[in-house]
Design an enzyme around this catalytic site. Structure first.
Site, short mmCIF file in Angstrom:
data_model
loop_
_atom_site.label_atom_id
_atom_site.label_comp_id
_atom_site.label_asym_id
_atom_site.label_seq_id
_atom_site.Cartn_x
_atom_site.Cartn_y
_atom_site.Cartn_z
CB SER A 133 -2.93 30.23 32.70
OG SER A 133 -2.53 29.16 33.53
CE LYS A 159 0.97 29.90 33.94
NZ LYS A 159 1.30 31.07 34.80
CE LYS A 161 -1.37 27.38 36.41
NZ LYS A 161 -0.40 28.11 37.25
CG ASP A 186 3.01 27.99 36.61
OD1 ASP A 186 2.26 28.94 36.87
OD2 ASP A 186 3.86 27.56 37.42
CD GLU A 211 4.67 30.83 35.89
OE1 GLU A 211 4.20 30.64 34.75
OE2 GLU A 211 4.05 31.46 36.77
CG ASP A 236 4.21 32.72 40.18
OD1 ASP A 236 3.25 32.23 39.57
OD2 ASP A 236 4.05 33.50 41.14
CE LYS A 260 1.05 34.82 39.42
NZ LYS A 260 0.79 33.54 40.11
N GLY A 288 -1.05 36.30 36.57
CA GLY A 288 -2.44 36.52 36.97
C GLY A 288 -2.87 35.56 38.06
C1 LIG Z 1 -3.17 32.13 35.66
C2 LIG Z 1 -2.27 31.35 36.53
O1 LIG Z 1 -1.86 30.29 36.20
N1 LIG Z 1 -1.97 31.91 37.71
C3 LIG Z 1 -1.14 31.43 38.80
C4 LIG Z 1 -1.79 30.27 39.49
C5 LIG Z 1 -2.96 30.75 40.25
C6 LIG Z 1 -4.17 30.77 39.65
C7 LIG Z 1 -5.29 31.16 40.34
C8 LIG Z 1 -5.23 31.56 41.65
C9 LIG Z 1 -6.37 31.94 42.38
C10 LIG Z 1 -6.27 32.29 43.69
C11 LIG Z 1 -5.05 32.27 44.30
C12 LIG Z 1 -3.92 31.91 43.61
C13 LIG Z 1 -4.00 31.55 42.27
C14 LIG Z 1 -2.86 31.16 41.57
C15 LIG Z 1 0.27 31.11 38.38
O2 LIG Z 1 0.80 31.71 37.45
O3 LIG Z 1 0.89 30.30 39.07
MG LIG Z 2 2.83 30.61 38.20
#
Ligand SMILES: CC(=O)N[C@@H](Cc1ccc2ccccc2c1)C(=O)O
Ligand SMILES: [Mg+2]
Length: 365
Positions: A133, A159, A161, A186, A211, A236, A260, A288
């Site tokens: 990500s 991926k 953001k 995402d 996403e 998600d 998750k 994650g």
């Molecule tokens: C790897 C990725 O993009 N993860 C999340 C976003 C994310 C990333 C880090 C976080 C840390 C603490 C709490 C929530 C979090 C959510 C997602 O898929 O949307």
């Molecule tokens: Mg996400």
């Protein structure tokens, strides 16, 4: 199993670089581990969210309180992992806090049997392809440099953001520079249905999925959006249970689900969501939340179940941490190996854990 002690250890681990999403920028993984000591073995887990409720409604302070005052009292002194969901059902919400409690109890239980969580969940692979990500960057060149580095490390899927103002151009730039690499985006709920025509511009880039474009409570909005864009929608934040998954699938609100375990109350519910999705022909992948190795290990086991057919976000530890509280998980030829030891198959390194621990709270003894 008889629970003898429950400890909560706050840890703060610096990130190798700031991680910017549509809901904020993180520079430290600031959360807590849970240690459950039973008469048979001890178990570990981590709370996956942050000190601030920006990704979801839960946050470190609230999770500590709800565990201390409402969840731990309902599972002591005697409980099995399978009983935790029913024992805590009276407490509304708090899925991430409940996941932390169930997972530590499941870890202890499995260690007492000498069984790995992969075997317990039904993993059918010894290694899984890893995606990565990539956060929102200050410029396109900076983004391309990051993506180039991750592809060089061997990541199987990229991926990005996105958020309004940082979406079509970054995706176009990555496509133009890196060709047909597996690519998805995402939005972390940053758009509304009014953005449908703008999001349709992503269709030209053959993305695997988009996403969570809309808000987490807008299943209907995602179903309407799915009629207007070609890129498959992946949910998600909207999916907090197998029931949510069944609803979203029935309403054609998603064609892919990011599972998750933390978000859905633990690994038992995560497997139920996997089973519901597989029964409907919906591919899933393991998301994650910048977990330490304590969460990364069992997530790899979940990602090894047969329905996890898309690369997930369980990247190498070094993607986020120069040093972790556990031995690092490494990427090998684009794959991450599933831990095979008893329970979650990983534990904190005592000396390192001590160094990263900022506070300890004994919730039960
Ligand atoms: C790897 C990725 O993009 N993860 C999340 C976003 C994310 C990333 C880090 C976080 C840390 C603490 C709490 C929530 C979090 C959510 C997602 O898929 O949307
Ligand atoms: Mg996400």
């Amino acid at each position: 199993m008889k629970i003898e002690r429950v400890e909560l250890l706050h840890v703060a681990i610096p990130l190798v670089s700031p991680f910017r999403t549509s809901f904020g920028t993180m520079t430290t993984k600031d959360t807590f581990l849970l240690r459950v000591v039973t008469d048979a073995a001890e178990g570990w887990s981590e709370f996956a969210a942050d000190p601030e409720p920006l990704y979801c409604s839960e946050f470190v302070g609230a999770a500590e309180l709800v565990l201390d005052q409402h969840l731990v009292p309902r599972v002591t002194p005697e409980v099995t992992a399978a009983e935790v969901q029913a024992r805590t059902h009276a407490i509304k919400g708090h899925q991430l806090a409940k996941a932390t409690l169930e997972t530590a109890i499941l870890d202890a239980e499995l260690r007492s049997y000498g069984m790995s969580i992969g075997t317990f969940l039904g993993a059918t692979a010894a290694k899984v392809p890893a995606g990565v990500s990539v956060g929102i960057k200050n410029s396109i060149p900076e983004l391309l440099a990051d993506v180039e580095g991750y592809l060089a490390e061997g990541y199987a899927r990229i991926k990005l953001k996105i958020e309004p103002g940082w979406d079509v151009e970054p995706v176009r730039a990555v496509r133009e520079r890196f060709g047909d690499v597996l690519l998805q985006v995402d939005a972390n709920t940053a758009y509304t249905l009014a953005d449908a025509e703008h999001l349709r511009r992503l269709d030209e880039f053959d993305l695997l999925l988009v996403e969570q474009p809309l808000e987490e409570d807008d299943i209907r909005g995602h179903a309407l959006l799915a009629q207007r864009i070609r890129t498959p929608i992946c949910l998600d934040e909207s999916i907090t249970s197998a029931k949510d998954a069944a609803t979203a699938i029935a309403l054609d609100a998603c064609r892919v689900i990011n599972i998750k375990p933390a978000r859905v109350g633990g690994y038992l519910e995560a497997r139920r969501i996997h089973d519901v999705a597989v029964a409907h022909g919906i591919p899933v992948w393991c998301g994650g939340m910048l977990e330490t190795g304590i969460g990364r290990g069992p997530n790899l086991a979940l990602a090894a179940l047969p329905g996890f057919v898309l690369p997930g976000d369980v990247s190498a530890s070094r993607r986020y941490f120069a040093e972790d509280v556990t031995e690092p998980f490494e990427l090998k030829d684009g794959f991450m190996h599933v831990p095979t030891g008893p329970g979650i198959g990983i534990e904190p390194i005592p000396e390192t854990l001590k160094r990263f621990t900022t506070a300890t709270n004994v919730l039960y003894s």
